[in-house]
Write a protein that holds these residues in place. Structure first.
Motif: not given
Length: 420
Positions: A151-152, A154-156, A158-159, A176
């Motif tokens: 999940e970390d 995936t968020n990175w 996207k951002d 991280t």
């Protein structure tokens, strides 16, 4: 019987105890109570005003830190570029002179130290280790699961922008977190273990990956200051190997005696002895002892010795004689030979003309031209020791000239102009 013993004890208290005599130590120096007192009182250098204790430099002031003058800028312009001068002036202007005067000066209060030390660096052995506060401890700290790490990531993704550089990926890996709980517990954890003691880099120099060094070699590296690669490059030769017998009350104990010589081929030479029941152990002891005992010997032009020297050990006498190099070839002829393709041509010198033991010692030391003669006894062990003794007993021409108060000139270097 009891009354007689009590009466004897009563009279014993009134009689003074006999004086104890001082025992003389087993050495030739005079006892302290028997030494004569000095005629004059000792005067300390501090009482005569010759020593000033705790004298520290004067505290600087802001007036001492003035900007550069025109002459100083002209001197700096000869060494730095205009861009570098502009950077230096900007850096000087950004620092307040009063801060330098207050922080860079030594203390002059009564609680100052008598020595200068860098308190910004913490030594892991001498200084007290700096530990994290107890608030950084988190009993509920746990590692993230695979789903949380995904999940970390995936968020990175996207951002971040479309063009991801290697620097962005390295920042993501460094920032991280891999645990769940207090951030301080992961960044700066509380531990009761002291910091690691720094290891000596000298034990790592010259070793290849995966190569293990035995304990004896590590001890030799600490004693000599040489790396493992430098020790392996030394020239070591066994000169004498024979069996010896020690007669004891339990019988005869046989051992192997080894005498070795070690050198770097550039003026260092040393001999070592070893004795053990095993031949390999005796060889190792002699090799390490020879490396530890290496000493520099003077060499003339890097090829021979200074004059004729003699060495004597027991009934063995060794005469070492210097010899000239090969014939001198004119520089123009040497250049013509090289143009003809004879690049490997090098005129041979006198060489090492002596017996085999002295020959190996000269090879280890780097001597190229030498003649030797062994008179009287030809014992191999004494021959080796007498040769090394003679090499170490050379007198330099500079020392002889200084003792005779004369000026020394090397005629060969002056005549040939250094082309020897």
């Amino acid at each position: 019987m009891a009354s007689t013993q009590s009466l004897r004890c009563l009279f014993a208290k009134c009689v003074p105890a006999p004086r104890r005599t001082l025992r003389r130590a087993f050495h030739t120096s005079t006892c302290l109570h028997a030494r004569p007192s000095p005629k004059h009182k000792s005067i300390k250098a501090s009482e005569m005003g010759l020593v000033k204790r705790n004298e520290l430099p004067r505290r600087a002031s802001a007036k001492d830190l003035q900007p550069y003058s025109e002459s100083e800028k002209a001197a700096l312009a000869d060494r730095y570029t205009p861009a570098q001068l502009a950077a230096i002036e900007v850096g000087e202007a950004a620092i307040d002179p009063q801060d330098l005067a207050d922080q860079a000066a030594a203390r002059d209060d009564p609680m100052r130290l008598d020595y200068l030390d860098d308190f910004s660096a913490i030594h892991p052995v001498v200084d007290k280790p700096v530990r994290a506060p107890e608030e950084n401890y988190d009993p509920n700290l746990r590692f993230k699961t695979e789903d949380e790490l995904a999940e970390d990531l995936t968020n990175w993704v996207k951002d971040t922008p479309e063009e991801v550089t290697r620097l962005d990926w390295m920042k993501f890996l460094d920032n991280t977190r891999v645990t769940v709980g207090k951030e301080e517990a992961e960044r700066n954890p509380r531990s009761s273990l002291a910091p690691d003691i720094p290891k000596l880099d000298i034990l790592k120099r010259g070793t290849s990956d995966g190569e293990e060094i035995d304990v004896a070699t590590r001890r030799l590296m600490r004693q000599t200051g040489l790396s493992h690669l430098e020790i392996r490059r030394l020239r070591v030769k066994q000169l004498v190997v024979h069996g010896v017998v020690n007669q004891t009350r339990l019988g005869k104990i046989q051992s192997i005696y080894t005498l070795s010589v070690a050198g770097n081929g550039k003026g260092l030479i040393g001999i070592g002895e070893g004795k053990s029941a095993e031949a390999e152990e005796s060889r190792t002891q002699a090799r390490h002892a020879a490396i530890r005992n290496m000493q520099p010997i003077p060499m003339y032009e890097g090829r021979t010795i200074f004059g004729d020297v003699k060495g004597k050990v027991s009934a063995t006498e060794v005469d070492l004689m210097t010899r000239p190099p090969g014939k001198i070839i004119h520089q123009s002829y040497r250049n013509s030979m090289m143009r003809s393709g004879l690049t490997g041509y090098d005129p041979a010198g006198f060489g090492i003309r002596c017996q085999s033991l002295i020959f190996e010692i000269c090879r280890c030391a780097g001597i190229q031209d030498l003649a030797a003669r062994v008179t009287r006894s030809r014992n191999h062990m004494n021959t080796v020791k007498a040769t090394v003794q003679a090499l170490l007993s050379q007198r330099l021409p500079e020392d002889i000239a200084r003792a005779r108060s004369v000026k020394l000139v090397d005629v060969r270097k002056v005549y040939y102009g250094g082309n020897l």
